[in-house]
Every structure is written in C-alpha cells, then in structure tokens.
Motif scaffolding. Sequence first.
Motif, mmCIF file in Angstrom:
data_model
loop_
_atom_site.group_PDB
_atom_site.id
_atom_site.type_symbol
_atom_site.label_atom_id
_atom_site.label_comp_id
_atom_site.label_asym_id
_atom_site.label_seq_id
_atom_site.Cartn_x
_atom_site.Cartn_y
_atom_site.Cartn_z
ATOM 1 N N UNK A 32 -29.086 20.889 -0.991
ATOM 2 C CA UNK A 32 -28.771 22.471 -1.166
ATOM 3 C C UNK A 32 -30.072 23.412 -1.378
ATOM 4 N N UNK A 33 -30.737 22.897 -2.056
ATOM 5 C CA UNK A 33 -32.079 23.465 -2.343
ATOM 6 C C UNK A 33 -32.935 23.886 -0.951
ATOM 7 N N UNK A 34 -32.379 23.233 -0.023
ATOM 8 C CA UNK A 34 -33.233 23.539 1.228
ATOM 9 C C UNK A 34 -32.149 24.236 2.165
ATOM 10 N N UNK A 35 -31.387 24.975 1.909
ATOM 11 C CA UNK A 35 -30.338 25.876 2.565
ATOM 12 C C UNK A 35 -30.511 27.216 1.970
ATOM 13 N N UNK A 36 -30.998 28.129 3.087
ATOM 14 C CA UNK A 36 -31.347 29.516 2.748
ATOM 15 C C UNK A 36 -30.203 30.245 3.326
ATOM 16 N N UNK A 37 -29.837 31.307 2.353
ATOM 17 C CA UNK A 37 -28.667 32.201 2.697
ATOM 18 C C UNK A 37 -29.687 33.500 3.009
ATOM 19 N N UNK A 38 -29.439 33.980 4.207
ATOM 20 C CA UNK A 38 -30.162 35.200 4.495
ATOM 21 C C UNK A 38 -29.225 36.220 5.119
ATOM 22 N N UNK A 39 -29.556 37.363 4.875
ATOM 23 C CA UNK A 39 -28.730 38.631 5.259
ATOM 24 C C UNK A 39 -29.513 39.466 6.039
ATOM 25 N N UNK A 40 -29.002 39.496 7.358
ATOM 26 C CA UNK A 40 -30.044 40.345 8.249
ATOM 27 C C UNK A 40 -29.295 40.823 9.285
ATOM 28 N N UNK A 41 -29.707 41.699 10.045
ATOM 29 C CA UNK A 41 -29.058 42.074 11.351
ATOM 30 C C UNK A 41 -29.027 41.368 12.337
ATOM 31 N N UNK A 42 -28.319 40.983 13.358
ATOM 32 C CA UNK A 42 -28.606 40.186 14.530
ATOM 33 C C UNK A 42 -28.818 41.120 15.623
ATOM 34 N N UNK A 43 -29.000 40.512 16.643
ATOM 35 C CA UNK A 43 -29.490 41.219 17.926
ATOM 36 C C UNK A 43 -28.828 42.303 18.509
ATOM 37 N N UNK A 44 -27.451 42.453 17.976
ATOM 38 C CA UNK A 44 -26.600 43.514 18.281
ATOM 39 C C UNK A 44 -26.560 44.550 17.210
ATOM 40 N N UNK A 45 -27.321 44.466 16.097
ATOM 41 C CA UNK A 45 -27.493 45.437 14.925
ATOM 42 C C UNK A 45 -26.408 45.335 14.136
ATOM 43 N N UNK A 47 -24.786 43.542 10.763
ATOM 44 C CA UNK A 47 -25.079 42.766 9.504
ATOM 45 C C UNK A 47 -24.312 41.434 9.588
ATOM 46 N N UNK A 48 -25.285 40.440 9.240
ATOM 47 C CA UNK A 48 -24.622 39.211 9.216
ATOM 48 C C UNK A 48 -25.169 38.028 8.101
ATOM 49 N N UNK A 49 -24.501 37.106 7.652
ATOM 50 C CA UNK A 49 -25.087 36.398 6.792
ATOM 51 C C UNK A 49 -25.354 35.047 7.567
ATOM 52 N N UNK A 84 -21.442 34.399 9.279
ATOM 53 C CA UNK A 84 -20.464 35.473 9.375
ATOM 54 C C UNK A 84 -20.869 36.738 9.456
ATOM 55 N N UNK A 85 -20.313 37.685 9.741
ATOM 56 C CA UNK A 85 -20.351 39.026 9.967
ATOM 57 C C UNK A 85 -19.865 39.739 8.681
ATOM 58 N N UNK A 86 -20.766 40.710 8.285
ATOM 59 C CA UNK A 86 -20.335 41.646 7.156
ATOM 60 C C UNK A 86 -21.373 41.594 5.798
ATOM 61 N N UNK A 87 -21.146 42.368 4.657
ATOM 62 C CA UNK A 87 -21.974 42.606 3.930
ATOM 63 C C UNK A 87 -21.867 41.507 2.821
#
Length: 105
Positions: A32-45, A47-49, A84-87
Amino acid sequence: MDKSEPQSFAERFAKPAAKPRSQADQLIAKSGHLVHKIKAKDTTGRWAYYFVYVERAKEKSFLAAIEGDGIIHLEEYGRVIASCYGEEPDERTRAFLKEKYGFDV
C-alpha cells in the motif's frame, strides 16, 4: 422432482466467498505504501482521483514527474488500479479498493 436439502440460516445469509486475488493484486495489497493517490484534472479538464501503483524502482522518477509541468502519463510510471471523477473518491471506488486490496480510502 427432487427436493433440495433445506439450508441452514447461516448458509442462506452468508456472504459469497471472495474471489481469490491474482498474484499482482496480492502484491499491491501488501504494498500500500507504493500506491499513490493523486487528485488532478484529466485531459478534458475534469477533476479526477487516480490511485496508481508505482514500483519502487520507478518511484523517484514518478515523484519528479508529478512535480513537473503538470502533464504526466500515469501508465508510464505504474498501474492505475482505480480512478473516479469528483472532488473526493466516490463510494464505488472506495468499496472497490477495500474489497480488492483491503485499502480504506
């Protein structure tokens, strides 16, 4: 017509047996320590996790890349195990990660 044997209360209401994990899934569950949770905008703009498993050998370059110019192809560094998409991560994604890897998000 044959009557089936009556099931006990426990048999009728027991959860079905969980599917066995693949070797790759077992490795991710233990790492689990090698799984990164990233919140970013995808190519469509939108927000996604993204939950990305990054092997230790690629982790340093992955961390440098996410600090870079803002454009990164996650599959070059690891395996996206859920998104997934969202905040915030949605309930479906949380349930999937819990069931498949044992992660509480």
